[in-house]
Design a protein around this motif. Structure first.
Motif, PDB file in Angstrom:
ATOM      1  N   ASP A  18       0.764  -1.217   0.079  1.00  7.20           N
ATOM      2  CA  ASP A  18       0.080   0.176   0.027  1.00  7.20           C
ATOM      3  C   ASP A  18       0.815   1.143  -0.049  1.00  7.20           C
ATOM      4  O   ASP A  18       0.638   2.118   0.819  1.00  7.20           O
ATOM      5  N   PRO A  19       1.801   1.424  -0.928  1.00  9.34           N
ATOM      6  CA  PRO A  19       2.677   2.712  -1.062  1.00  9.34           C
ATOM      7  C   PRO A  19       1.840   3.708  -1.738  1.00  9.34           C
ATOM      8  O   PRO A  19       0.997   3.625  -2.497  1.00  9.34           O
ATOM      9  N   ASP A  20       2.442   5.101  -1.396  1.00  5.29           N
ATOM     10  CA  ASP A  20       1.780   6.297  -2.208  1.00  5.29           C
ATOM     11  C   ASP A  20       2.761   6.454  -3.238  1.00  5.29           C
ATOM     12  O   ASP A  20       2.476   6.850  -4.489  1.00  5.29           O
ATOM     13  N   VAL A  21       4.185   6.243  -2.879  1.00  3.22           N
ATOM     14  CA  VAL A  21       5.326   6.619  -3.858  1.00  3.22           C
ATOM     15  C   VAL A  21       6.332   5.458  -3.840  1.00  3.22           C
ATOM     16  O   VAL A  21       6.516   4.635  -3.086  1.00  3.22           O
ATOM     17  N   VAL A  22       6.418   5.115  -5.233  1.00  2.00           N
ATOM     18  CA  VAL A  22       7.361   3.794  -5.341  1.00  2.00           C
ATOM     19  C   VAL A  22       8.818   4.377  -6.119  1.00  2.00           C
ATOM     20  O   VAL A  22       8.408   4.919  -7.338  1.00  2.00           O
ATOM     21  N   MET A  23       9.808   4.158  -5.716  1.00  2.00           N
ATOM     22  CA  MET A  23      11.091   4.340  -6.437  1.00  2.00           C
ATOM     23  C   MET A  23      11.895   3.081  -6.738  1.00  2.00           C
ATOM     24  O   MET A  23      12.209   2.431  -5.856  1.00  2.00           O
ATOM     25  N   VAL A  24      12.036   2.717  -8.151  1.00  4.82           N
ATOM     26  CA  VAL A  24      12.674   1.806  -8.764  1.00  4.82           C
ATOM     27  C   VAL A  24      13.967   2.194  -9.024  1.00  4.82           C
ATOM     28  O   VAL A  24      14.018   2.959  -9.961  1.00  4.82           O
ATOM     29  N   GLY A  25      15.192   1.456  -8.709  1.00  6.90           N
ATOM     30  CA  GLY A  25      16.370   2.025  -8.836  1.00  6.90           C
ATOM     31  C   GLY A  25      16.694   2.246 -10.423  1.00  6.90           C
ATOM     32  O   GLY A  25      17.071   3.258 -10.890  1.00  6.90           O
ATOM     33  N   GLU A  26      16.415   1.229 -11.123  1.00  6.39           N
ATOM     34  CA  GLU A  26      16.580   1.263 -12.526  1.00  6.39           C
ATOM     35  C   GLU A  26      15.424   0.250 -13.314  1.00  6.39           C
ATOM     36  O   GLU A  26      15.374  -0.467 -12.719  1.00  6.39           O
ATOM     37  N   ILE A  27      14.990   0.779 -14.506  1.00  7.64           N
ATOM     38  CA  ILE A  27      14.140   0.029 -15.281  1.00  7.64           C
ATOM     39  C   ILE A  27      15.252  -0.803 -16.316  1.00  7.64           C
ATOM     40  O   ILE A  27      15.816  -0.093 -17.214  1.00  7.64           O
ATOM     41  N   ARG A  28      15.363  -2.082 -16.304  1.00 10.36           N
ATOM     42  CA  ARG A  28      16.281  -2.810 -16.982  1.00 10.36           C
ATOM     43  C   ARG A  28      15.796  -3.722 -18.164  1.00 10.36           C
ATOM     44  O   ARG A  28      16.217  -4.082 -19.016  1.00 10.36           O
ATOM     45  N   ASP A  29      14.520  -4.240 -17.658  1.00 10.21           N
ATOM     46  CA  ASP A  29      13.868  -5.064 -18.653  1.00 10.21           C
ATOM     47  C   ASP A  29      12.289  -4.705 -18.693  1.00 10.21           C
ATOM     48  O   ASP A  29      11.720  -3.964 -18.067  1.00 10.21           O
ATOM     49  N   PHE A  30      11.621  -5.600 -19.668  1.00  8.85           N
ATOM     50  CA  PHE A  30      10.384  -5.208 -19.998  1.00  8.85           C
ATOM     51  C   PHE A  30       9.452  -5.659 -18.658  1.00  8.85           C
ATOM     52  O   PHE A  30       8.454  -4.915 -18.484  1.00  8.85           O
TER      53      PHE A  30
END
Length: 559
Positions: A370-382
């Motif tokens: 149940d997050p409001d904000v999500v940080m993903v370090g890097e998008i590497r794949d589909f």
């Protein structure tokens, strides 16, 4: 009637035999208890009385922790360590092992042992040099820094000072110089004729000194001991870390060793905990860029992606965004590889491919939190991109990074890895392209006159600024500055760095381009500029006109 002396001797001998038997029975009971515990709790069992354990293995667990937890390291192989404990089910033991595995990027297999085995190993600890059991970090106080600082007003003079420092203190000197010059990395490289010492200051490597090759073993051993990696291994890469404790800060040092032709190459990355407190307004954004990005970051949902090569400040930008959004009313979760800085009030998680905890798998789990904000370090794949986009479409604000050369280039890149355009178009809200340029030293910079070709090139970029941006510049009265070098900047001419950005917000026209059969990076860029986007080169040159950086610095990182 007097007793026979033979009877007294016989009784004494029998008493000694009985005592020895009881002692043996006690030891047997200890070992049987340890074996039974191993069987019940599904651990291995090990008997360590009389077993030789190498100093390098003993040093993996400092003696004070070994005594407190009754835990020791007795063997290792191929990234796995074998520990033994009297109480393997203790919470403190479990917590320490988890921390050890995370810090050393390894797995631990736990065994039971008896008190007798533990006592035998403690005797081996007593034979270790004091240095091996006291290193939890390097303590450098302000006096040490000031003492060394006096000798290097110019980094080109470090060679003179290093001649007077013993081999043990060379690492302390290097760290002191690195901290004072705000270097991000220390490089120690073994070559045929000497040992090269280099610092990466504001993104540029500087040779600061060299040492005779005969000092190599002492220096590499000192670094490995501090980083808690195997001293006797030099034919394969190793990773370790240690902490520098300063008066008002802590610096995490990540150490990487790599075998080379003449020894090993060592790189120490300095991560300052104070950097984690960078605020959104501290990024150095120009007024127009700041307003645009602030508006996009404060949206309740959507996706913001930063782009740029390694070392362009993408992670710093993400952390600044998180700090801006961080409040008790907002739940923020990050997924990183690795976690570079700890942020208070934010749930940070680190991926671990060895345990199948990837960006994609981790992101699925995060969305159930149940997050409001999500940080993903890097998008590497589909898979990661697809989950992130669907999160942005279902009420979350998602921020991430991708490796492309420009903001506009991120869209073709995402489509190329298989993202569906009809999902990407409504999910994306903004794309940020960025680079880092060095700031001119305020104490010694001087006004310069660019050559005709360079000046015409600058005028070409600035005369094409979009009227929609609201930024104007008189190209006929522009002034420019260049580096000189002084004591304040250690003879470099630059001091510190600043980001130059291009922020592309998604409008209906760009959405239409995304949905068309032919997606053109050039077409996307052209539309963004028409609608007011200032490109990285243009923003960099505006900073050069303001005297913040030089023309050469801008053109060296953005073209």
């Amino acid at each position: 009637m007097s007793s026979s002396p033979h009877v007294g001797k016989s009784f004494k001998g029998a008493e000694e035999k009985f005592s020895e038997k009881m002692k043996t029975m006690g030891l047997e009971k200890q070992e049987n208890d340890a074996k039974n515990l191993a069987h019940i709790a599904d651990f291995g069992y090990v008997y360590l009385v009389g077993v030789a354990i190498t100093p390098g293995l003993l040093e993996m667990i400092p003696v004070d922790i070994a005594k407190k937890l009754q835990l020791i390291c007795f063997q290792s192989q191929e990234g796995k360590f074998f520990f033994a404990s009297i109480d393997p089910l203790g919470d403190d033991v479990e917590d320490y092992i988890k921390k050890f595995e995370k810090t050393n990027h390894c797995t631990v297999q736990l065994h039971t042992m008896s008190q007798a085995s533990f006592d035998a190993v403690m005797k081996l600890y007593a034979k270790l040099p004091t240095l091996a059991t006291e290193q939890h970090g390097v303590s450098i106080n302000q006096d040490d820094l000031d003492k060394y600082k006096e000798g290097f007003s110019d980094i080109r003079k470090i060679q003179e000072q290093i001649q007077d420092v013993n081999v043990t203190d060379i690492l302390t000197l290097l760290i002191s110089v690195a901290l004072s010059t705000n270097a991000s990395d220390i490089h120690v490289e073994a070559e045929e004729k000497d040992i090269k010492l280099r610092l990466r200051i504001d993104g540029v490597l500087h040779n600061i000194a060299s040492l005779p090759p005969e000092d190599w073993k002492k220096i590499i051993s000192r670094i490995k001991l501090l980083a808690k990696v195997k001293i006797n291994i030099s034919d394969r890469p190793q990773d370790g870390r240690f902490t520098i404790f300063l008066k008002d800060d802590e610096v995490d040092v990540r150490v990487s060793t790599l075998p080379t032709s003449y020894g090993e190459s060592v790189v120490m990355r300095l991560l300052r905990s104070s950097s984690a407190g960078l605020q959104f307004a501290d990024l150095g954004l120009a007024d127009y860029t700041f307003r645009t990005l602030k508006r996009e970051v404060e949206r309740p949902n959507g996706m913001i992606i930063t782009t740029g090569p390694t070392g362009s400040g993408k992670t710093t930008t993400l952390y600044a965004m998180l700090n801006h959004l961080n409040s008790s009313e907002v739940k923020i979760i990050t997924l990183e590889d690795p976690i570079e800085y700890k942020l208070g009030g934010i749930n940070q998680s680190q991926v671990d491919p060895t345990k199948d905890y990837t960006f994609a798998n981790g992101l699925r789990s995060i969305l159930r939190q149940d997050p409001d904000v999500v940080m993903v370090g890097e998008i590497r794949d589909f898979e990661t991109a697809d989950i992130a986009i669907n999160a942005a479409l279902t009420g979350h604000l998602v921020i991430s990074t991708i490796h492309t050369n420009s903001a506009a280039g991120a869209i073709p890149r995402l489509l190329a890895i298989g993202v569906k355009p009809f999902l990407l178009a409504p999910a994306l809200t903004a794309l940020i392209g960025q680079r880092l340029v060095r700031r001119l030293c305020e104490k010694c910079k001087k006004e310069i006159t660019p050559d005709t070709e360079t000046l015409e090139r600058v005028k070409g970029y600035l005369s094409s600024l979009s009227p929609a941006s609201g930024v104007k510049v008189d190209i006929n009265t522009m002034k420019f500055f260049g580096p000189v070098g002084c004591d304040d900047c250690y003879g470099i001419g630059y001091k510190g760095r600043i980001g130059i950005f291009e922020i592309m917000t998604i409008n209906k026209e760009i959405e239409a381009i995304m949905l068309s059969p032919q997606v053109s990076e050039y077409g996307i860029q052209e539309n963004a500029v028409k609608n007011g986007m200032i490109t990285m080169v243009q923003e960099g040159l505006l900073r050069a006109v303001s005297g913040i950086t030089s023309i050469e610095e801008v053109f060296s990182v953005a073209q």
